[in-house]
Write a protein that holds these residues in place. Structure first.
Motif, mmCIF file in Angstrom:
data_model
loop_
_atom_site.group_PDB
_atom_site.id
_atom_site.type_symbol
_atom_site.label_atom_id
_atom_site.label_comp_id
_atom_site.label_asym_id
_atom_site.label_seq_id
_atom_site.Cartn_x
_atom_site.Cartn_y
_atom_site.Cartn_z
ATOM 1 N N SER A 277 0.835 -1.192 0.000
ATOM 2 C CA SER A 277 0.000 0.000 0.000
ATOM 3 C C SER A 277 0.870 1.241 0.000
ATOM 4 C CB SER A 277 -0.923 0.024 1.230
ATOM 5 O OG SER A 277 -0.205 0.327 2.413
ATOM 6 N N SER A 278 0.381 2.295 -0.665
ATOM 7 C CA SER A 278 1.071 3.591 -0.703
ATOM 8 C C SER A 278 0.123 4.642 -0.145
ATOM 9 C CB SER A 278 1.470 3.939 -2.140
ATOM 10 O OG SER A 278 2.335 2.967 -2.666
ATOM 11 N N ASN A 279 0.557 5.321 0.915
ATOM 12 C CA ASN A 279 -0.303 6.285 1.593
ATOM 13 C C ASN A 279 0.497 7.504 1.997
ATOM 14 O OD1 ASN A 279 -0.616 3.342 2.866
ATOM 15 N ND2 ASN A 279 -2.644 4.080 2.317
ATOM 16 N N SER A 280 -0.212 8.624 2.190
ATOM 17 C CA SER A 280 0.410 9.801 2.784
ATOM 18 C C SER A 280 0.429 9.637 4.299
ATOM 19 C CB SER A 280 -0.377 11.056 2.387
ATOM 20 O OG SER A 280 -0.355 11.239 0.990
ATOM 21 N N GLU A 281 1.093 10.539 4.978
ATOM 22 C CA GLU A 281 1.237 10.452 6.429
ATOM 23 C C GLU A 281 -0.122 10.415 7.116
ATOM 24 O OE1 GLU A 281 3.416 12.825 10.144
ATOM 25 O OE2 GLU A 281 3.655 13.515 8.066
ATOM 26 N N GLY A 282 -0.282 9.462 8.021
ATOM 27 C CA GLY A 282 -1.504 9.340 8.794
ATOM 28 C C GLY A 282 -2.656 8.690 8.058
ATOM 29 N N GLN A 283 -2.419 8.209 6.837
ATOM 30 C CA GLN A 283 -3.482 7.583 6.065
ATOM 31 C C GLN A 283 -3.264 6.073 5.961
ATOM 32 O OE1 GLN A 283 -3.309 9.845 2.412
ATOM 33 N NE2 GLN A 283 -4.688 11.422 3.195
ATOM 34 N N PHE A 284 -4.300 5.350 5.559
ATOM 35 C CA PHE A 284 -4.233 3.897 5.520
ATOM 36 C C PHE A 284 -5.309 3.371 4.576
ATOM 37 C CE2 PHE A 284 -6.766 5.459 9.042
ATOM 38 C CZ PHE A 284 -7.979 4.810 8.873
ATOM 39 N N VAL A 285 -5.172 2.112 4.172
ATOM 40 C CA VAL A 285 -6.199 1.459 3.369
ATOM 41 C C VAL A 285 -7.090 0.633 4.296
ATOM 42 C CG1 VAL A 285 -4.779 1.423 1.306
ATOM 43 C CG2 VAL A 285 -4.737 -0.535 2.863
ATOM 44 N N SER A 286 -8.206 0.161 3.748
ATOM 45 C CA SER A 286 -9.219 -0.477 4.584
ATOM 46 C C SER A 286 -9.658 -1.810 3.995
ATOM 47 C CB SER A 286 -10.432 0.454 4.711
ATOM 48 O OG SER A 286 -11.521 -0.199 5.343
ATOM 49 N N ASN A 287 -10.073 -2.733 4.885
ATOM 50 C CA ASN A 287 -10.741 -3.957 4.456
ATOM 51 C C ASN A 287 -12.141 -3.684 3.927
ATOM 52 O OD1 ASN A 287 -8.704 -5.781 5.071
ATOM 53 N ND2 ASN A 287 -9.451 -6.148 7.145
ATOM 54 N N GLY A 288 -12.659 -2.491 4.183
ATOM 55 C CA GLY A 288 -14.061 -2.226 3.897
ATOM 56 C C GLY A 288 -14.907 -2.721 5.040
ATOM 57 N N PHE A 289 -15.938 -3.478 4.733
ATOM 58 C CA PHE A 289 -16.890 -3.945 5.744
ATOM 59 C C PHE A 289 -16.951 -5.462 5.663
ATOM 60 C CE2 PHE A 289 -17.978 0.159 3.939
ATOM 61 C CZ PHE A 289 -17.762 0.960 5.044
ATOM 62 N N GLY A 290 -15.997 -6.083 6.346
ATOM 63 C CA GLY A 290 -15.860 -7.526 6.308
ATOM 64 C C GLY A 290 -14.403 -7.920 6.390
ATOM 65 N N GLY A 291 -14.064 -9.056 5.801
ATOM 66 C CA GLY A 291 -12.705 -9.570 5.897
ATOM 67 C C GLY A 291 -11.718 -8.947 4.942
ATOM 68 N N GLY A 292 -12.214 -8.260 3.904
ATOM 69 C CA GLY A 292 -11.325 -7.630 2.944
ATOM 70 C C GLY A 292 -10.928 -8.564 1.814
ATOM 71 N N PRO A 293 -10.467 -7.995 0.687
ATOM 72 C CA PRO A 293 -10.169 -8.799 -0.501
ATOM 73 C C PRO A 293 -8.694 -9.123 -0.736
ATOM 74 C CG PRO A 293 -10.311 -6.500 -1.129
ATOM 75 C CD PRO A 293 -10.477 -6.548 0.383
#
Length: 398
Positions: A277-293
């Motif tokens: 994953s590539s994010n700016s400071e303090g940011q993140f990616v998400s599983n969404g609503f469940g276990g994630g893909p």
């Protein structure tokens, strides 16, 4: 007391129905009973354990003019003699509701309209999409209050669209049995649109858009290609991409890349996967609503919630059908997760065994060993010093 009476009535009704031929009942009554035991040995915190008996009792009406109705009660009853003490902090709450208590709730309640090429379901229902899914890993699957339409214009192509408002279940938050907003507070819901295509031999494609109110816009896509060598040998390749654009400073922002390969040789399968994953400071990616893909997701760890995380996974599995034990599988997975900005380094090893004794009875055993290499202290305490988690589930459907 009222909750105990309701649960007893639900279970009694299911057992009574099982003892009759049910010819008098129009529509379909299905029952699922499950017994589960979980034990978590924490490196720092108190060890916890719990045992529960659960059920899903579901009724679907006959179809009239392509319309049917469905409803399902979801029940989880704590077995106190085999569960830790809440007062002493040894009770594991993964299968219970508020204040680690038993629960009963209406997990599904919907109106369904279905033709040969089109369906529309409105109400509480199970949904399985990349960023909103059932993730049935404890007592019950996640369910969603939603309106979901599915259209199959030609063979091999399916289009999905709709709106998801609230959800309940293990992944939804502290009170499993309560339907709540997607962010737990302010979000009014998410628009969902997706297309899946399998019209090309050995190739499967899918792309999805999620417009999640007050949280993020998200796009997810993946492609899977199978290269058959012989009747018993094949190579499966997978690539995936996701991007998140945050709203209202939610922090859910960035890009995800993933690659995976799986080689099947007779009864054995060997796999490798990578996510970044590539994010700016303090940011993140998400599983969404469940276990994630994500291709590197383990029993416990995923790339959800971390900035600039990299994850590697190696796996091996055996399907014992070719050895004469139909329905038995054994898998071993190793995962390595690292985020330099978050000062996170976690390694996990999973052992998973499943055995389908019959079409009705299924047994699952999993053992996850989470090694926190940095002795991180997370806000929820989940990864403090790592832990070992043992789970066994028996499921009977009839």
């Amino acid at each position: 007391m009222r909750q105990t009476i309701l649960m007893s009535l639900a279970v009694s009704a299911a057992l009574h129905a099982a003892d009759t031929e049910e010819k008098w009942l129009p529509g379909t009554l299905s029952k699922q009973f499950r017994v589960a035991y979980i034990n978590q040995n924490n490196a720092i915190d108190q060890d916890t354990y719990a045992t529960a008996f659960g059920a899903i009792v579901k009724y679907e009406t006959p179809t009239w003019n392509n319309i049917s109705l469905g409803a399902a009660a979801y029940v989880s009853r704590k077995l106190n003699f085999a569960t830790g003490s809440v007062a002493q902090g040894t009770a594991n709450g993964d299968m219970f509701g508020r204040e680690m208590d038993s629960y009963i709730y209406l997990g599904e309640a919907y109106v369904d309209y279905t033709t040969d090429v089109f369906s529309l379901r409105i109400g509480r229902q199970q949904i399985d999409t990349p960023l909103a899914d059932t993730d049935d890993i404890r007592m019950h699957p996640n369910t969603f209050e939603a309106a979901i339409a599915t259209y199959t214009p030609v063979d091999g192509t399916t289009i999905v669209g709709g709106y998801v408002r609230r959800w309940a279940g293990y992944d939804s938050g502290d009170d499993i049995s309560k339907f709540k907003r997607l962010d737990g507070a302010q979000s009014d819901g998410a628009f969902v649109a997706g297309i899946m295509n399998e019209s090309i031999e050995n190739l499967a494609l899918q792309g999805w858009y999620y417009g999640i109110d007050r949280l993020a816009n998200a796009v997810y896509a993946d492609a899977t290609y199978v290269i058959p060598f012989t009747e018993t040998a094949e190579l499966e390749l997978l690539g995936q991409f996701a991007t998140f654009d945050e709203k209202n400073g939610s922090g859910i922002d960035g890009h995800v890349y993933g690659f995976g390969a799986s080689l099947g040789l007779g009864m054995a399968t060997f796999g490798a996967a990578y996510n970044k994953s590539s994010n700016s400071e303090g940011q993140f990616v998400s599983n969404g609503f469940g276990g994630g893909p994500y291709v590197t997701s383990m029993e416990e760890m995923t790339i959800d919630g971390y900035q600039d995380v990299r994850a590697y996974q190696l796996s091996a599995g055996l399907d014992f059908e070719k050895a004469g034990v139909e329905g038995a599988t054994l898998s071993v997975l190793y995962g390595d997760f690292k985020s330099t900005p978050a000062q996170m380094r976690v390694k996990e090893i999973d052992l998973i065994a499943t055995y389908e004794l019959s079409e009705a009875l299924n047994a699952e055993v999993s053992y996850a060993m989470v090694d926190d290499r940095n002795n991180n202290t997370s806000a929820d305490g989940l990864y403090d010093g790592g832990y070992d988690r043992f789970l066994v589930r028996l499921t009977y459907r009839f």
